[in-house]
Structure formats: C-alpha cells, structure tokens
Enzyme design. Structure first.
Site, PDB file in Angstrom:
ATOM      1  N   ILE A 119       0.825  -1.199   0.000  1.00 36.86           N
ATOM      2  CA  ILE A 119       0.000   0.000   0.000  1.00 36.86           C
ATOM      3  C   ILE A 119       0.860   1.250   0.000  1.00 36.86           C
ATOM      4  O   ILE A 119       0.531   2.253  -0.657  1.00 36.86           O
ATOM      5  CB  ILE A 119      -0.950  -0.045   1.208  1.00 36.86           C
ATOM      6  CG1 ILE A 119      -1.936  -1.210   1.034  1.00 36.86           C
ATOM      7  CG2 ILE A 119      -1.706   1.267   1.375  1.00 36.86           C
ATOM      8  CD1 ILE A 119      -2.524  -1.730   2.319  1.00 36.86           C
ATOM      9  N   ASP A 120       1.983   1.218   0.704  1.00 34.54           N
ATOM     10  CA  ASP A 120       2.868   2.377   0.772  1.00 34.54           C
ATOM     11  C   ASP A 120       3.423   2.717  -0.602  1.00 34.54           C
ATOM     12  O   ASP A 120       3.386   3.871  -1.049  1.00 34.54           O
ATOM     13  CB  ASP A 120       3.994   2.086   1.757  1.00 34.54           C
ATOM     14  CG  ASP A 120       4.465   3.331   2.494  1.00 34.54           C
ATOM     15  OD1 ASP A 120       3.816   4.381   2.388  1.00 34.54           O
ATOM     16  OD2 ASP A 120       5.484   3.244   3.204  1.00 34.54           O
TER      17      ASP A 120
END
Length: 659
Positions: free
Chosen positions: A400-401
């Site tokens: 997600i980062d």
C-alpha cells in the site's frame, strides 16, 4: 532560475511562481544557496537514472545477510573461494572495536549478528585464536553464548550440528492445514514472516545436519552444557502457555503420522513454488528465498532443477560487488520505491513535468503495475487487483505504501498518454481504498493483519511478524487521496481521524517504516495539511513545536534507532540528510517556511552537500522491523533532501493539480 529547452536543473516546474514570491523575512543568501543546492542535486539524481527509467540505491542492512549467504552455500556444497573471500572482506570491515558486530551504523553490538559473522569468518579460514576472532568469541560468551542467540541463528547452526534441533522451537508443516479463520493460520502472519515460516516448517520437520567443518566450543559459556535448562514461565500467562504448546509440538514431532506429514510438506512445497517470482526470487527479499531453496532441496529438488536454478540466480543478484573486492548482500532491492520517490523529488525541485527523465520513469512504473491477485486477497477476496510492489519482481505482495507514493509520482508528470495514467491511477486507488483496515488506517501489505498470537510463539523472536496499520503508511494514503480530490471522502476522513488519535503526547507520530518519530511526523503533517487541515490546528501546532524542540544545534535533525527501545533517544541523534529533510518537509507543509528552524535546516542541507550534488549518510534511517532490522537506503540521502529543498525554493505542491 529559468526554463531550458533540455529540461535540465534550471527548468521551471509548475510551482515556479512560488519561487518569485518574496517578502521581507526571506534571506537572499540562503535562497540562493538553496537554489544552487537544488540544481546540483537535480543533476546528480538525473545522472543516476537507469536507461530503462528506474532508480535504485544500495539497500544496506547487516552482516547476517552475508553470513547466511555463505552458510547456505556451505549447506548446498556450492561455496567457492572467490565469493567467500569477498564476503569475508566485507564482514571483517564491519566489526566493532569491542569484537562484536552491530546491526546498524554506530549501534551497539548484537549477539546473533556477532555469532553469524564469526561463523562466516571461520568458514573463510580465520582462526579462532586470531585477535579479531578472539575478541568476538569473548564478547559472545560474555552475553550468554549461542544459547542466548535468536532462533534463526540457532537454526543455521543446527544445519551443521552446532546446535540440537531438539533445543529449537517446533514449527510443524501441518500448520498449513489450519483454515484461514483459525488462530495462527499462516495468513495471521505478516507476508514477510509467512514467506519465511512456510519453508521453515519443512526444514523443522526434516531436521537436516551437514558435517560441521569445525567445532564452535568457543562460542558456548560451557561447552559441556551448551543449552542449560530454563524454567518455564507461569502457565497462567501467554508466554507460559505457548512454551507448553511448543513442548506438545515437540512430542507430536516424534509421533506425527508419516502420510499426514508427507502431505503437509508437499502442500508447503506447492505453496512455495506457486509464489516464486519470474526472476526466481520469493517476495523480492532474501530470507524467504534462502529458506525456500533449502526447503525445496530437502524435498528432492536438485540444484539443476529450474526452480532451484532460478532461485540461486536470483540470490546472486542481491550481491553488490565493491571496487575493493568486497561483496555485500542486499536483503532486498527497492527500485519501485526509489523511482517514485525520485520522481516526486525531481518534480518538486522544478524539473519540467514533461521532462524525458520523468516520462521515462512513469513509463517504467506503469509497466510495473501488478494486475493479478496475490495473498492480500485472502482478506479481500472481492477486491480487484491494481497496485505496486517495492521490488523488481514481487507480484504476490504489492504494498500500500508503494502504491500510494507511485500514484503521487504519476500525478507529478505530464505524460503523453494521460488516459493510460488515469486508468492505472484508478485501479491503484480502488485497490488502496479496498485495503483499508477496520479502524480506518492502512498497513503495508495486508488488511486487518493484527492477530496477537503470532508474536507470542517461541519461534518468533526475530522481529515484527504481523502487519498492523501504521501512521506513515496511512499518511501517504491520505496524502494521495487528497491529491486525487478525495480529502472529504468518508474513507479519507476515517484515516485522518485515526491519525489524529495516534498523535503522541509530545506532538510526534511513531514511524513504523522509517526512523522514527521524525519520519512519522514528516509523513503525517504533509498529509493532514494536503487534506485541508489548517496549519493553525492544534495537532499541527503540537507537531511543529516538537520538531523545533528536537532540532540539533547544527541545524539538522537526527534520530537514533535506539529510539524504538529507549525514550531518551526519541528525536535524538546525529544530524542526517534524510531525517533533516523529513523534518523540513513537515515544517514546510505546516506553513513554517520563514521560521528559524526551517532556515537553519535548509542551511544545514546546503552546507553539507558534496560538490557532486549528493550527501553523505552512513547512519541507518530506514526500518524493516523496528529495532530488530534496520536499513540504510542509499538513495534516501538524495531524494528526500532534494524534495525538501525543492519545496523550499518552489513552494508546496498543490493537491488536485496534475503535472
């Protein structure tokens, strides 16, 4: 600065007008120094771009990577003198004066790293009576010897009979039979732990022992009793309960039905092979690859088998050969992360949004999009794919980062095919929103990976083994949503509320994937202000006050990794380029451009820049597992200072403005 036809460092970006806005509080000398430093840094970073469009700096961790690489080769019978000599040269150079090895620059000696480094040097031919080896073995004995080392270290030693398998925590392959809803099923573990544990269940079941090339009596406090008995914790607590569970699993090992165990190991083998990436690696990280190779070899895969051959070749690509003949093993490689951060830095530093280097970077990032389902779908089975991983090849585990930062980078560039960019952004944003955890925040790889049980296992003493939400990842997602015009979306507001609730009493935020509160605060403030929080908001003012209170006398910022364990280190440490940049990025987002802390920080960056436009940074400012596994991203010292300088010179990026 003026625009140039070639889009070089003098190119004026979309926020050039901000640079011409002056007021009486600006110092012309500092502004000129910042502009010169920005231009030099742009040129330096452009020169480091690969012809294919990506950037990648070395990812430095600690000598356990190098030691375990040699032990793997010894176990497989493929260790050669050239590799051994080069690895030993690197390991020797990392030894501390007291004889130990640390896990980060300037840190204290660490027992397991010292044991593994010592054994690797013994493999390389260093005699135990040599002064540097005698210092190391004495240091190990003074801290409890091998018996006090972590489980992973003792597993490596058990492979050669230097430790008894019976004295290790049990990890049966039947673990794979547990359904996904049952406590301690493999999907309760973070993806990095899951990929490591599955092959280790095979190793634990097989309990192989290769002939030891030498004894290691000098690493025991008492060679006659290398593993003195320890009392069990009370049965009324979790530790005692899991210790007794481990004893039960040891008893099961002796009576496990052969057919059931064989089925479990075959299931593990299939699980492993299905997750091998196109480049031969597993998850793009070294530990799962090493243990997967060992497990498959124990199950009958010979070294010429395509799976094994590709796996070993992928491990060779983790090697960084230095000009002095030494060889360092990277635990992982970070091209997607480095490329999106470099793209943001260059765009924010005034490079034209259609500059060929930026367009090429976007082309490469678009090609790296992951459009197939991975393990994340266990918790989100109906969610369509669409994200980015950290590495060259890791389609099973997008994170997600990276996805949030890639989307921010894509929006900084004016690409000749905007429809292609828009489609990728839409898929990435849909996937990211779908990965929101129950409390409103985001973790790195999975949603709601917060079971309390995996960390209780006696086996799991090597660092974080679950993937709970963090402030830094959540902040990057909120910032991305703000740039997509979704700051008022209910999902974004839940993330903002979670961030506000997570602010610590001192005004900072904890940093999960970077060191530490400086990183967390440097991530959260730009997200909150991009999402519309006024700079007068109490949370913003508390954070600004904290950053000002921990600024070093030289004008920079630094935070030692010991801040993860010891309160007195929070916000404290030698100034570094990346951490100074994080603090400046936060302060600039909070409207502090003309404040004394910002002026001093900008002056520190400009004053410590090398002539070639780069910065030195021996200190580790990246985090794998807080305290337990630390990282020096060699490109952090370039991309983050450039971002901070660029935003000082050209002003803050504007949410909702593409290119």
């Amino acid at each position: 600065m003026t625009a140039t036809t070639d889009g070089s460092a003098g190119a004026v970006g979309p926020r050039a007008a901000a640079a011409s806005t002056t007021n009486d509080t600006r110092a012309p000398d500092l502004d000129e120094a910042a502009a010169r430093a920005t231009a030099r840094a742009v040129e330096h970073l452009l020169a480091r771009q690969d012809p294919e469009g990506w950037w990648k700096g070395d990812l430095e961790t600690n000598v356990t990577m190098d030691a375990e690489d040699l032990l793997l080769r010894q176990f497989l019978g493929i260790r050669d003198e050239d590799t051994t000599r080069a690895a030993a040269l690197h390991i020797r150079r990392q030894q501390c004066e007291d004889g130990a090895w640390a896990t980060f620059y300037g840190g204290p000696g660490e027992l397991s790293a010292t044991v593994e480094a010592y054994v690797a040097l013994r493999l390389a031919g260093d005699p135990p009576e040599a002064p540097h080896m005698a210092r190391a073995s004495a240091w190990v004995r003074a801290r409890g010897g091998i018996a006090a080392a972590r489980v992973f270290t003792r597993i490596w030693l058990a492979l050669f009979g230097w430790w008894r398998w019976e004295d290790l925590p049990e990890l049966p392959p039947e673990l794979l039979f547990l359904p996904k809803w049952f406590p301690l099923n493999i999907y309760d573990f973070g993806c990095w732990a899951r990929q490591t544990i599955v092959p280790l269940t095979v190793v634990s079941a097989k309990r192989p022992v290769r002939p030891a090339p030498f004894p290691l009596d000098e690493l025991h406090t008492d060679p006659e009793r290398p593993n003195p008995p320890r009392p069990l914790a009370p049965a009324t607590g979790w530790d005692g309960l899991f210790q007794r569970l481990d004893k039960a699993l040891h008893a099961y090992h002796r009576v496990a039905p052969r057919a059931l165990r064989r089925t479990a190991m075959n299931l593990a083998a299939r699980w492993i092979v299905e997750r091998q990436e196109n480049d031969g690696c597993w998850g793009g990280i070294q530990p799962p690859a090493v243990y997967s190779v060992i497990a498959l070899h124990l199950l009958g895969y010979d070294l010429k088998h395509p799976v094994m051959r590709a796996g070993l070749e992928s491990l060779d690509r983790f090697a960084v050969w230095r000009e002095d003949g030494s060889r360092m093993i990277e635990a992982c490689q970070s091209p997607v992360w480095d490329t999106c951060l470099a793209t943001i830095a260059l765009a924010d530093a005034g490079l034209a949004p259609d500059h060929p280097a930026l367009v090429k970077a976007v082309d490469w990032m678009l090609d790296e999009e992951i459009t197939r389902t991975g393990d994340w779908a266990v918790r989100r089975p109906e969610l369509p794919p669409g994200g980015w991983a950290f590495e060259f090849h890791n389609d099973t585990y997008p994170d997600i980062d990276d996805t949030a930062e890639v989307l921010l980078a894509l929006r900084r560039v004016r690409h000749p095919d905007p429809a292609r960019v828009d489609a990728a952004v839409a898929r990435g944003m849909r996937w990211t929103l779908g990965m929101q955890s129950k409390g409103g925040a985001w973790a790195a790889f999975d949603a709601d990976n917060t079971s309390p049980f995996p960390n209780k296992l006696p086996f799991c003493d090597f660092g974080e083994v679950i993937d709970p939400p963090s402030a830094d990842v959540t902040a990057h997602v909120v910032e991305m949503l703000a740039y997509e015009g979704l700051a008022q979306d209910p999902r974004a507001r839940r993330g903002i509320d979670w961030l506000l609730a997570e602010q610590e009493p001192n005004g900072a935020w904890f940093g999960r994937w970077g060191v530490n509160h400086v990183y967390g605060t440097g991530s959260v403030l730009p997200a909150l202000t991009a999402a519309g929080l006024p700079v007068s908001h109490p949370a913003v003012r508390r954070a600004v006050g904290w950053l000002g209170s921990v600024q070093n006398d030289d004008g920079g910022w630094g935070e030692d990794l010991r801040s993860y364990k010891e309160e007195e280190w929070v916000g404290r440490g030698p100034s570094t380029a990346s951490q100074t940049a994080w603090a400046l990025i936060a302060l600039l987002a909070a409207g502090e451009r003309d404040s004394e802390p910002v002026r001093r920080g900008i002056a520190w960056l400009a004053g410590t820049q090398r002539e070639d436009g780069s910065w030195d940074e021996p200190y580790f400012t990246g985090t794998g597992f807080p305290w337990d596994f630390s990282i020096n991203y060699h490109l952090y010292r370039q991309v983050f200072p450039l971002t901070a300088l660029g935003r000082y010179v050209y002003g803050e990026p504007v949410p909702g403005k593409v290119g």
